[in-house]
Design a protein around this motif. Structure first.
Motif, short mmCIF file in Angstrom:
data_model
loop_
_atom_site.label_atom_id
_atom_site.label_comp_id
_atom_site.label_asym_id
_atom_site.label_seq_id
_atom_site.Cartn_x
_atom_site.Cartn_y
_atom_site.Cartn_z
N GLN A 170 -7.92 1.09 -5.30
CA GLN A 170 -7.43 0.63 -6.59
C GLN A 170 -6.05 0.00 -6.43
N GLU A 225 -8.83 -1.43 4.34
CA GLU A 225 -9.97 -0.52 4.21
C GLU A 225 -9.73 0.61 3.21
N LYS A 238 -6.71 -1.71 -11.51
CA LYS A 238 -7.96 -2.40 -11.19
C LYS A 238 -8.65 -1.60 -10.10
N ILE A 270 -4.91 -9.91 -4.60
CA ILE A 270 -6.00 -8.93 -4.73
C ILE A 270 -6.98 -9.07 -3.58
N GLN A 271 -7.35 -10.30 -3.27
CA GLN A 271 -8.30 -10.54 -2.17
C GLN A 271 -7.75 -10.00 -0.85
N GLN A 303 0.85 -1.18 0.00
CA GLN A 303 0.00 0.00 0.00
C GLN A 303 0.89 1.23 0.00
N MET A 321 -7.82 -6.23 -0.81
CA MET A 321 -9.17 -5.69 -0.64
C MET A 321 -9.60 -5.63 0.82
N GLU A 322 -8.92 -6.37 1.68
CA GLU A 322 -9.22 -6.34 3.11
C GLU A 322 -8.66 -5.08 3.79
N ILE A 337 -11.15 -1.17 -7.16
CA ILE A 337 -11.68 -2.10 -6.16
C ILE A 337 -13.01 -1.63 -5.61
N LYS A 338 -13.06 -0.37 -5.25
CA LYS A 338 -14.27 0.20 -4.64
C LYS A 338 -14.61 1.50 -5.35
#
Length: 167
Positions: free
Chosen positions: A119, A115, A164, A108-109, A73, A112-113, A166-167
């Motif tokens: 992207q 918060e 990509k 990716i999974q 990140q 995604m955890e 994500i949200k």
């Protein structure tokens, strides 16, 4: 096949696989084999991802690490909504068997955890059609090309930048 986050005890296997990737596919990485081999075990240990927002996913077959994808990140306040996939590599004997997709999907999974992650970005050598197809198959889209991004063994390589949402 076991797909999981690497732990510090996996470092020797990671060093072996990373060295293989830098040898067999030098154009696919920003780091050279020479630079990598200069690092001490202490440097490797200190650089090894150890946090929930900085990790490596690995694929193991009977204890042998055969594929990896790193994730981190971004740290700055204005960019912490973004993460980056790095160091994606699958050993040649395991390519075309779904290993890369499993490793990438798990990265990716896990990302995604986190918060704040909205992207995920990555860069891939423009001529690497199989890798680009893999990334597109899990939802990455190209948003630009960096010309002459890498210079390896007297040859320039362009990189496609992909994202990509994500949200």
């Amino acid at each position: 096949m076991e797909i999981r986050k690497l732990i510090i005890e996996d470092l020797p296997e990671f060093i072996r696989l990373r060295s293989e990737g830098l040898t067999l596919s030098p154009e696919a990485f920003g780091e050279s084999l020479t630079e990598y081999e200069k690092k001490s075990i202490e440097q490797h240990t200190n650089n090894f991802p150890k946090t929930f927002d900085n990790f490596i996913i690995g694929a193991f077959d009977k204890g042998l690490l055969v594929g990896v994808a790193g994730f981190f990140q971004k740290r700055s306040e204005k960019m912490k909504h973004k993460g980056t996939i790095w160091g994606m590599y699958v050993t040649p004997d395991y390519r075309g068997k779904g290993v890369g997709k499993k490793v990438l999907s798990q990265a990716i999974q896990d990302a995604m955890e986190i918060e704040e992650i909205l992207q995920i970005e990555l860069a891939v050598i423009s001529s690497n059609q199989s890798a680009k197809k893999l990334y597109e198959s899990v939802g990455f889209e190209s948003f630009g090309t960096e010309k002459r991004a890498l210079f390896v063994n007297g040859e320039f390589y362009d990189e496609d930048h992909m994202v990509k949402m994500i949200k």
